[in-house]
Design an enzyme around this catalytic site. Structure first.
Site, PDB file in Angstrom:
ATOM      1  N   ARG A  29       0.847  -1.186   0.000  1.00  0.00           N
ATOM      2  CA  ARG A  29       0.000   0.000   0.000  1.00  0.00           C
ATOM      3  C   ARG A  29       0.889   1.246   0.000  1.00  0.00           C
ATOM      4  O   ARG A  29       2.048   1.196   0.383  1.00  0.00           O
ATOM      5  CB  ARG A  29      -0.892   0.025   1.240  1.00  0.00           C
ATOM      6  CG  ARG A  29      -1.850  -1.161   1.364  1.00  0.00           C
ATOM      7  CD  ARG A  29      -2.637  -1.071   2.651  1.00  0.00           C
ATOM      8  NE  ARG A  29      -3.618  -2.141   2.776  1.00  0.00           N
ATOM      9  CZ  ARG A  29      -3.398  -3.304   3.402  1.00  0.00           C
ATOM     10  NH1 ARG A  29      -2.211  -3.520   3.974  1.00  0.00           N
ATOM     11  NH2 ARG A  29      -4.328  -4.227   3.475  1.00  0.00           N
ATOM     12  N   LYS A  54      -2.104  -2.345   7.888  1.00  0.00           N
ATOM     13  CA  LYS A  54      -3.225  -1.789   8.641  1.00  0.00           C
ATOM     14  C   LYS A  54      -3.286  -2.403  10.034  1.00  0.00           C
ATOM     15  O   LYS A  54      -2.983  -3.572  10.231  1.00  0.00           O
ATOM     16  CB  LYS A  54      -4.541  -2.040   7.892  1.00  0.00           C
ATOM     17  CG  LYS A  54      -4.687  -1.201   6.621  1.00  0.00           C
ATOM     18  CD  LYS A  54      -6.052  -1.389   6.005  1.00  0.00           C
ATOM     19  CE  LYS A  54      -6.250  -0.457   4.802  1.00  0.00           C
ATOM     20  NZ  LYS A  54      -7.577  -0.636   4.184  1.00  0.00           N
ATOM     21  N   HIS A 111      -2.757   2.874  -5.742  1.00  0.00           N
ATOM     22  CA  HIS A 111      -3.710   1.781  -5.489  1.00  0.00           C
ATOM     23  C   HIS A 111      -3.958   0.966  -6.759  1.00  0.00           C
ATOM     24  O   HIS A 111      -4.098  -0.259  -6.699  1.00  0.00           O
ATOM     25  CB  HIS A 111      -5.032   2.328  -4.964  1.00  0.00           C
ATOM     26  CG  HIS A 111      -6.027   1.245  -4.668  1.00  0.00           C
ATOM     27  ND1 HIS A 111      -5.891   0.374  -3.605  1.00  0.00           N
ATOM     28  CD2 HIS A 111      -7.137   0.854  -5.332  1.00  0.00           C
ATOM     29  CE1 HIS A 111      -6.892  -0.482  -3.613  1.00  0.00           C
ATOM     30  NE2 HIS A 111      -7.660  -0.222  -4.658  1.00  0.00           N
ATOM     31  N   ARG A 137      -1.135  -1.384  -7.109  1.00  0.00           N
ATOM     32  CA  ARG A 137      -1.335  -2.518  -6.188  1.00  0.00           C
ATOM     33  C   ARG A 137      -2.364  -3.481  -6.774  1.00  0.00           C
ATOM     34  O   ARG A 137      -2.207  -4.703  -6.723  1.00  0.00           O
ATOM     35  CB  ARG A 137      -1.802  -1.978  -4.835  1.00  0.00           C
ATOM     36  CG  ARG A 137      -2.229  -3.024  -3.794  1.00  0.00           C
ATOM     37  CD  ARG A 137      -2.518  -2.325  -2.487  1.00  0.00           C
ATOM     38  NE  ARG A 137      -3.350  -3.071  -1.570  1.00  0.00           N
ATOM     39  CZ  ARG A 137      -2.899  -3.962  -0.699  1.00  0.00           C
ATOM     40  NH1 ARG A 137      -1.601  -4.246  -0.643  1.00  0.00           N
ATOM     41  NH2 ARG A 137      -3.727  -4.577   0.125  1.00  0.00           N
ATOM     42  N   HIS A 166      -4.270  -8.927   3.358  1.00  0.00           N
ATOM     43  CA  HIS A 166      -5.701  -8.924   3.643  1.00  0.00           C
ATOM     44  C   HIS A 166      -6.014  -9.866   4.797  1.00  0.00           C
ATOM     45  O   HIS A 166      -5.386 -10.916   4.938  1.00  0.00           O
ATOM     46  CB  HIS A 166      -6.497  -9.368   2.408  1.00  0.00           C
ATOM     47  CG  HIS A 166      -6.566  -8.325   1.341  1.00  0.00           C
ATOM     48  ND1 HIS A 166      -6.873  -8.620   0.027  1.00  0.00           N
ATOM     49  CD2 HIS A 166      -6.373  -6.983   1.380  1.00  0.00           C
ATOM     50  CE1 HIS A 166      -6.862  -7.507  -0.687  1.00  0.00           C
ATOM     51  NE2 HIS A 166      -6.556  -6.514   0.108  1.00  0.00           N
ATOM     52  N   TYR A 208     -10.326  -8.668  -6.715  1.00  0.00           N
ATOM     53  CA  TYR A 208      -9.366  -8.612  -7.815  1.00  0.00           C
ATOM     54  C   TYR A 208      -9.612  -9.694  -8.860  1.00  0.00           C
ATOM     55  O   TYR A 208      -9.060  -9.634  -9.946  1.00  0.00           O
ATOM     56  CB  TYR A 208      -7.940  -8.758  -7.273  1.00  0.00           C
ATOM     57  CG  TYR A 208      -7.532  -7.647  -6.339  1.00  0.00           C
ATOM     58  CD1 TYR A 208      -7.225  -6.384  -6.830  1.00  0.00           C
ATOM     59  CD2 TYR A 208      -7.469  -7.853  -4.967  1.00  0.00           C
ATOM     60  CE1 TYR A 208      -6.870  -5.349  -5.975  1.00  0.00           C
ATOM     61  CE2 TYR A 208      -7.106  -6.823  -4.102  1.00  0.00           C
ATOM     62  CZ  TYR A 208      -6.806  -5.582  -4.608  1.00  0.00           C
ATOM     63  OH  TYR A 208      -6.459  -4.567  -3.771  1.00  0.00           O
TER      64      TYR A 208
END
Length: 297
Positions: free
Chosen positions: A148, A172, A242, A245, A268, A277
């Site tokens: 990211r 995150k 993004h 990515r 994730h 995706y």
């Protein structure tokens, strides 16, 4: 005296381990609602509001032209606040208990093609000087690791382990993951670190990627960098970190990577996040299907 807001801030930072950026966003949303509530309902204490008051705020945000995505994000902040109040027994009923998020139209995120990425990298084949070497490494790192934008910006020099061909990324909610780097990227890291060491002044020493003034990069700088290079080869509307990515994930899936592996690389927490995706791989799947099925001969 510790206020409810102070306690909530402490909860977000220490228990939820949210980043300073996320904590500030939550607090700003709560402050905005507090101001709205004071003006329209003459009420300071938002701990005692009802859903009708919150609904009035939502309607005003939409009327002001705010997107459903942004409104939902603000409501998420309020939800977190009222869940905290419920958990700490400061309220008995969550006013947002039965709230349903506003509908969001799913916009197709179109990745760059392999040809477009190749054209950018070919154009940067022989970088010279600190900025060119840095820019090429940034683009290649986005494309070969799927990090990211915030993860790249906060990457520290000590997070790069060239002896093991890995980098440590802080994702995150402060979740760490170790990502492999390709041999070609390892070589670029060496070039960049050498150029970096020649900067006259380095103020943000701990961070890997710096400006020529020795400062840590920021969000807009990285966005402009990606947009600038890909605008020369692509007519796609969105040309952002993004999308790069997104391109990383799509190209892996197109070339046979399994979904679980891509999930781990992207950081994730669930497969559901990664499955967005897969739609980009349908064209490739359709081609394989049409080429292979005997009824299409």
């Amino acid at each position: 005296m510790v206020t409810t807001t102070d306690a909530f801030t402490d909860y977000l930072q220490k228990e939820k381990k949210y980043s300073p950026h996320t904590v500030n966003a939550y607090l700003n949303d709560i402050t905005n609602f507090q101001s709205f509530n004071k003006i329209h309902f003459d009420q300071d204490n938002i701990e005692r509001v009802n859903y009708s008051q919150i609904r009035t705020w939502i309607v005003s945000l939409v009327d002001d032209g705010m997107s459903n995505v942004s409104v939902n994000r603000k409501i998420s902040s309020l939800k977190a606040f009222y869940k905290f109040l419920l958990k700490t027994k400061q309220i008995e009923v969550n006013p947002l208990l039965k709230h349903k998020a506003l509908k969001i139209s799913k916009k197709l995120q179109i990745p760059f093609s392999e040809k477009e990425v190749a054209e950018v990298l070919i154009g940067m084949k022989n970088p010279s000087g600190f900025e060119e070497v840095r820019n090429k490494l940034i683009i290649d790192l986005f494309y070969t690791s799927g990090v990211r934008r915030a993860e790249l910006i906060h990457l520290k020099a000590i997070d790069v382990d060239l002896s093991n061909n890995t980098i440590k990324v802080l994702g995150k909610r402060n979740k760490e993951r170790i990502l492999p780097i390709l041999p070609i990227i390892k070589e670029q890291f060496s070039f960049y670190i050498n150029e970096r060491s020649s900067l006259e002044c380095i103020k943000d020493e701990e961070f890997l990627f710096l400006t020529k003034k020795g400062l840590k990069l920021n969000d807009s700088f990285v966005y402009r960098l990606i947009n600038s290079y890909f605008s020369a080869v692509s007519e796609k509307v969105k040309k952002s970190p993004h999308i790069l990515r997104h391109t990383f994930a799509t190209h892996l899936l197109n070339n046979g990577a399994d979904l679980n592996s891509v999930k781990e690389l992207l950081g994730h927490s669930s497969l559901a996040s990664t499955q967005i995706y897969t739609h980009s791989s349908l064209s490739e799947l359709k081609k394989v299907y049409e080429d292979a099925h005997p009824r299409n001969k």
